[in-house]
Design a protein around this motif. Structure first.
Motif, PDB file in Angstrom:
ATOM      1  N   PHE B 230     -20.394  21.720  -0.264  1.00  0.00           N
ATOM      2  CA  PHE B 230     -19.067  21.086  -0.204  1.00  0.00           C
ATOM      3  C   PHE B 230     -18.884  20.116  -1.361  1.00  0.00           C
ATOM      4  O   PHE B 230     -17.860  20.095  -2.021  1.00  0.00           O
ATOM      5  N   ARG B 353      -2.702  17.010  -0.249  1.00  0.00           N
ATOM      6  CA  ARG B 353      -2.946  16.130   0.867  1.00  0.00           C
ATOM      7  C   ARG B 353      -3.779  14.918   0.460  1.00  0.00           C
ATOM      8  O   ARG B 353      -3.534  13.817   0.880  1.00  0.00           O
ATOM      9  N   ARG B 354      -4.768  15.194  -0.428  1.00  0.00           N
ATOM     10  CA  ARG B 354      -5.588  14.065  -0.883  1.00  0.00           C
ATOM     11  C   ARG B 354      -4.728  13.048  -1.602  1.00  0.00           C
ATOM     12  O   ARG B 354      -4.872  11.857  -1.417  1.00  0.00           O
ATOM     13  N   GLU B 355      -3.826  13.547  -2.441  1.00  0.00           N
ATOM     14  CA  GLU B 355      -2.977  12.608  -3.173  1.00  0.00           C
ATOM     15  C   GLU B 355      -2.059  11.870  -2.219  1.00  0.00           C
ATOM     16  O   GLU B 355      -1.777  10.698  -2.396  1.00  0.00           O
ATOM     17  N   GLU B 356      -1.641  12.604  -1.192  1.00  0.00           N
ATOM     18  CA  GLU B 356      -0.831  11.996  -0.149  1.00  0.00           C
ATOM     19  C   GLU B 356      -1.586  10.823   0.448  1.00  0.00           C
ATOM     20  O   GLU B 356      -1.045   9.727   0.591  1.00  0.00           O
ATOM     21  N   ALA B 357      -2.846  11.068   0.781  1.00  0.00           N
ATOM     22  CA  ALA B 357      -3.653  10.042   1.425  1.00  0.00           C
ATOM     23  C   ALA B 357      -3.771   8.831   0.510  1.00  0.00           C
ATOM     24  O   ALA B 357      -3.682   7.694   0.937  1.00  0.00           O
ATOM     25  N   LYS B 358      -3.930   9.111  -0.797  1.00  0.00           N
ATOM     26  CA  LYS B 358      -4.030   7.999  -1.749  1.00  0.00           C
ATOM     27  C   LYS B 358      -2.697   7.283  -1.837  1.00  0.00           C
ATOM     28  O   LYS B 358      -2.620   6.084  -1.834  1.00  0.00           O
ATOM     29  N   GLY B 359      -1.625   8.093  -1.968  1.00  0.00           N
ATOM     30  CA  GLY B 359      -0.305   7.513  -2.127  1.00  0.00           C
ATOM     31  C   GLY B 359       0.128   6.761  -0.876  1.00  0.00           C
ATOM     32  O   GLY B 359       0.877   5.820  -0.952  1.00  0.00           O
ATOM     33  N   GLY B 360      -0.364   7.228   0.261  1.00  0.00           N
ATOM     34  CA  GLY B 360      -0.144   6.457   1.460  1.00  0.00           C
ATOM     35  C   GLY B 360       0.970   6.956   2.351  1.00  0.00           C
ATOM     36  O   GLY B 360       1.647   6.161   2.992  1.00  0.00           O
ATOM     37  N   ALA B 361       1.200   8.282   2.407  1.00  0.00           N
ATOM     38  CA  ALA B 361       2.237   8.762   3.299  1.00  0.00           C
ATOM     39  C   ALA B 361       1.714   8.892   4.714  1.00  0.00           C
ATOM     40  O   ALA B 361       2.477   9.119   5.633  1.00  0.00           O
ATOM     41  N   GLN B 362       0.384   8.765   4.884  1.00  0.00           N
ATOM     42  CA  GLN B 362      -0.148   8.959   6.228  1.00  0.00           C
ATOM     43  C   GLN B 362      -0.376   7.629   6.911  1.00  0.00           C
ATOM     44  O   GLN B 362      -0.748   6.656   6.282  1.00  0.00           O
ATOM     45  N   ALA B 363      -0.122   7.617   8.200  1.00  0.00           N
ATOM     46  CA  ALA B 363      -0.283   6.366   8.922  1.00  0.00           C
ATOM     47  C   ALA B 363      -1.750   6.098   9.223  1.00  0.00           C
ATOM     48  O   ALA B 363      -2.551   7.000   9.196  1.00  0.00           O
TER      49      ALA B 363
END
Lengths: 504, 363
Positions: B230, B353-363
């Motif tokens: 991985f 999704r990883r970039e999302e997590a960095k950017g902060g769209a996830q709660a």
């Protein structure tokens, strides 16, 4: 009204990243959008910049309805964005980077390098942002690279400039420079949106503040009518208490680094006779601008790199040059600086993430066979004990939000119960709630009498947690302070390679 | 098992199977277009094809017999790939191991049980050593394992070819065929069907699948090699002994590969014939099965049988309907293609999704 975003809603699956958000921006104004990680600030900006399409809602520029299908559309309407992670071509010069995408041509066919330099110089002059156009971007310090990003946006003739967490990678001095630049641009008639969760920056630069929480618009107010306390209350939804760390007695040296040298590819050493020591029961911070040898120091201490010379004494035993496994065995755990590179594998399940470096403990495995029941119980204890929000142990690490995966990694490393914990950027990119939680766990570790070495580019983090602070500059120990002696100014000067004249 | 757990398991199986199933449907659709171009009705052709691969006992046994080496090759591939070592030399390891086992069976004297045991072990040892060669080259000199394993396929095939052409050639018959003598009766695997060549080799393949599942799910080695596959930085940071993991992984991969060919010789052909393991494309079909099933052992088992059925059914329709055998190959390759579309798709989504997590769209 220059820009108006109305009723913006963005849904990912069942998650409302933005829920009926409003935003307005006037010409020549600096608007700060603040909120925790996951509050939806970045999503809102991505929608404005055309990187994401809203599920519903409208964007108006000067009263006209817009649809941004891609950043090209946004750039055409004079909206620019300075990204948090620079999108620069490191081997190319500053000028080449700035004109990239809209290059001046010679005979309509060939790239005109001289014109690119002229354009850059003209831009620099007009906005008072100075930089050598012929310098290779890869050779520029981070602050200058960011300036290249800003100039790039100005070259695209943007009227609205979005800054996404611009100060995350800068030194205090560079941050001040940046904030001055933003003010200057605003005075020249540019409109600026800055996304941040550093509230003192907001107070320094913004005209107006808009607070978001959990995807929702909470409140907005002129800067004069608010305070750091009010903003943090609105962001988190509860009061954050100022931390008071009581001094405590230390219990003898756990880590002693003597004269550590790591040779680089040229004659300059990456680590240049570096020394430090950490006692049991204290948190020792290392302050420094990123790229001054911190990463290599961590890798030498944990066994990922083998130092050229020098000693690393862990509980009196020299572990320099030993393997990662041996050093972990000798009593060193490490929260890695990059959680996606070192700390986890995106496709691994939470169970698999949690048992890394625990897999040889008799409770987890015997004779090479894993105990399914015990691994699950152990993982569950980490998930519950460290408040990691998850949808089951089979969930993939890459599906957790940054703060939650970081909490799991912190849990895994603290539960090694080792005498030494290296915590590298333990709260980078996590929200205030998770940050407070991780800080408490580090302090608990200290209270148990263990040694903690904290490496962070956040000066406030170093100053609030550490009992002693070292400054690292170009791989050397540039200074050592007790907590009471340290100030942001004195640390900042040493971090930039300066000297303290009124030396202690 | 509690109902919720059963439901969770069903969900897992569905998630594992839906992509290959969708890919299979698309592959068959592309095949249908080609059949139409040949002027035949795809529905009747497919009915005939699956009748003559899965739904009549004789053909089903043929399918399973052909699946045996494919399944084992898929496991050998999966063993290495899941740990991040791109071993495409399963064929060479299979040839080396099989040839060693056959030679041992022919020339070691003694009671059949003893000779049989020694032959199989000799085969696995030879396969393992042959797979260790690229591993050592990679460790000591950073030679790309993709290139060495691929090239060593030719080396193994040609060396075996030399031996069956000259020193070990069987001269008892007409002396024209490039092959060794037959192994003794007592060494041959039991036939499981009186009407076909279906033999105990299939049970060996099934045992390898179970072994693979056990290693991947239950052992520390399986855990460490999976994490290394991985994200090798993560495994290194966690203190796993990566060189050791690499050596064991490759040795196991080579040893398993040897079983594929040894089962073929001891259960079906009884001798090593020049090109018998390369012209049949066992290793490459196994590689495709491994890719389609995303390296999941149970998935690889079923996909191998499915691909084998396509090949058996493909040759059946060539005989009875005049549809070229290549149709089966086309379908097989299309399925692999459609599955790789999935891989790319998932990669880009994961990145977003990883970039999302960095950017902060996830709660």
């Amino acid at each position: 009204m220059l820009l108006e975003m109305k009723h913006i809603t963005k849904v990912y699956g069942s998650l409302y990243a933005n829920d009926d958000v409003h935003l307005t921006l006037e010409k020549g104004e600096v608007l700060a959008v603040v909120g925790e990680n996951g509050a939806g600030k970045s999503t809102l900006m991505k929608i404005l910049y055309g990187l994401e399409q809203p599920t519903s809602g409208e964007i108006y520029l000067n009263g006209a309805l817009q649809r941004f299908r891609s950043p090209h559309d946004a750039i055409a309407k004079k909206i620019g964005m300075v990204q948090q992670h620079f999108m620069l071509l490191n081997p190319c010069t500053v000028a080449e980077n700035i004109v990239y995408g809209r290059e001046p041509k010679k005979h309509g066919l060939f790239f005109d390098r001289e014109a690119a330099v002229r354009i850059t110089e003209e831009l620099c002059g007009r906005y008072g942002l100075h930089i050598d156009p012929r310098r290779r971007v890869g050779d520029c310090p981070v602050g200058l690279q960011q300036r290249v990003e800003i100039l790039k946006v100005l070259y695209q003739d943007a009227d609205i400039i979005i800054f996404d967490e611009p100060s995350a990678v800068l030194t205090p001095q560079e941050v001040n420079e940046l904030l001055r630049t933003m003010r200057k641009l605003a005075e020249m008639g540019k409109s600026i949106i800055i996304i941040t969760h550093k509230l003192h920056e907001v107070m320094a630069v913004a005209d107006r503040v808009m607070v978001m929480r959990l995807g929702k618009y909470i409140k907005e107010m002129p800067k004069e009518e608010t305070s750091v306390e009010e903003m943090s209350y609105l962001m988190v939804g509860r009061r954050i208490v100022e931390r008071k760390v009581a001094p405590q007695k230390t219990t003898g040296t756990v880590l002693d680094v003597q004269d550590l040298v790591l040779a680089g590819s040229d004659e300059k050493n990456i680590l240049d006779h570096f020394h430090l020591h950490v006692d049991g029961g204290e948190i020792v911070g290392i302050a420094g601008v990123s790229g001054n040898g911190q990463s290599e120091l961590i890798q030498c201490l944990t066994g990922l790199l083998s130092p050229t010379s020098g000693k690393i004494l862990l509980n009196g035993k020299d572990v320099s040059g030993q393997s990662v496994g041996q050093i972990r065995e000798a009593g060193c755990a490490c929260i890695p600086e990059d959680r996606y590179l070192w700390g986890c594998a995106a496709q691994a399940t939470l169970t698999e993430t949690a048992i890394m470096a625990h897999q040889y403990r008799p409770e987890i495995s015997s004779k090479g066979l894993l105990s399914g029941r015990n691994t699950r119980a152990f993982t569950q204890s980490l998930l519950e004990g460290y408040d990691v929000r998850n949808s089951g142990q089979g969930q993939k690490a890459g599906e957790l939000s940054g703060g939650n995966i970081q909490k799991l990694i912190v849990a895994r490393e603290i539960e090694q119960k080792s005498p030494l914990l290296i915590a590298a950027e333990p709260t980078r990119g996590v929200d205030i709630g998770a940050m407070e939680f991780i800080h408490n766990k580090l302090l608990e570790k200290r209270e148990r009498g263990d040694a903690v070495l904290l490496i962070s580019s956040e000066l406030t983090e170093i100053m609030s947690l550490s009992d002693r602070i070292y400054v690292i500059y170009e791989g050397r120990t540039a200074g050592e302070f007790r907590k009471e002696e340290a100030s942001e100014e004195s640390l900042g000067i040493l971090m930039m390679g300066g000297k303290l004249h009124e030396a202690i | 098992m509690k109902p919720s757990k059963a439901k969770e398991l069903a969900g897992q199986i569905w998630r594992a199977l839906r992509q290959p199933l969708a890919a299979a449907v698309f592959g068959l659709l592309v095949g249908a277009v080609v059949i139409l171009a040949c002027g035949q009705n795809p529905v009747t052709v497919y009915i005939e094809m699956f009748n003559k691969s899965f739904f009549t006992p004789y053909y089903l046994f043929s399918t399973l017999t052909r699946a045996t080496p494919i399944i084992i090759c898929a496991m050998a591939t999966g063993m290495a790939w899941r740990a991040g070592y791109i071993n495409i030399g399963v064929e060479g390891q299979m040839v080396t191991g099989t040839f060693a086992a056959t030679v041992a069976a022919l020339y070691i004297p003694g009671p059949p049980i003893f000779v049989g045991l020694v032959s199989w072990i000799a085969g696995m040892a030879a396969g393992a050593l042959y797979a260790l060669l690229p591993a050592v080259l990679n460790w000591k000199f950073q030679v790309s394992m993709v290139i060495t394993t691929l090239m060593l396929n030719y080396v193994a095939n040609n060396i075996a070819s030399y031996f069956v052409t000259y020193p070990l050639k069987d001269t008892s018959g007409d002396g024209l065929a490039l092959q060794t003598a037959e192994i003794a009766e007592g060494l041959r695997l039991t036939r499981l069907s009186s009407t076909s060549t279906f033999n105990a080799g299939f049970l060996i393949a099934a045992a390898v699948v179970l072994l693979m599942i056990f290693i991947t799910k239950k052992t520390v080695f399986g855990y460490e090699s999976k994490m290394g596959g991985f994200n090798s930085s993560f495994a290194r940071y966690g203190g796993t002994k990566q060189v050791k993991v690499m050596m064991i992984t490759m040795a196991l991969s080579g040893a398993i590969a040897s079983l594929a060919g040894t089962a073929e010789v001891f259960g079906l052909k009884f001798r090593y014939a020049d090109g018998m393991l390369s012209s049949t494309n066992y290793a490459w079909t196994g590689l495709m099965a491994a890719l389609i099933a995303d390296l999941d052992p149970a998935g690889m088992f079923f996909v191998s049988i499915f691909l084998s059925g396509l090949q058996i059914g493909g040759s059946a329709i060539q005989r009875s309907l005049g549809i070229p055998l290549e149709i089966a190959t086309i379908i097989q390759c299309c399925i692999t293609l459609f599955v790789s579309v999935k891989l790319v798709f998932r990669f880009t989504r994961g990145k977003a999704r990883r970039e999302e997590a960095k950017g902060g769209a996830q709660a």
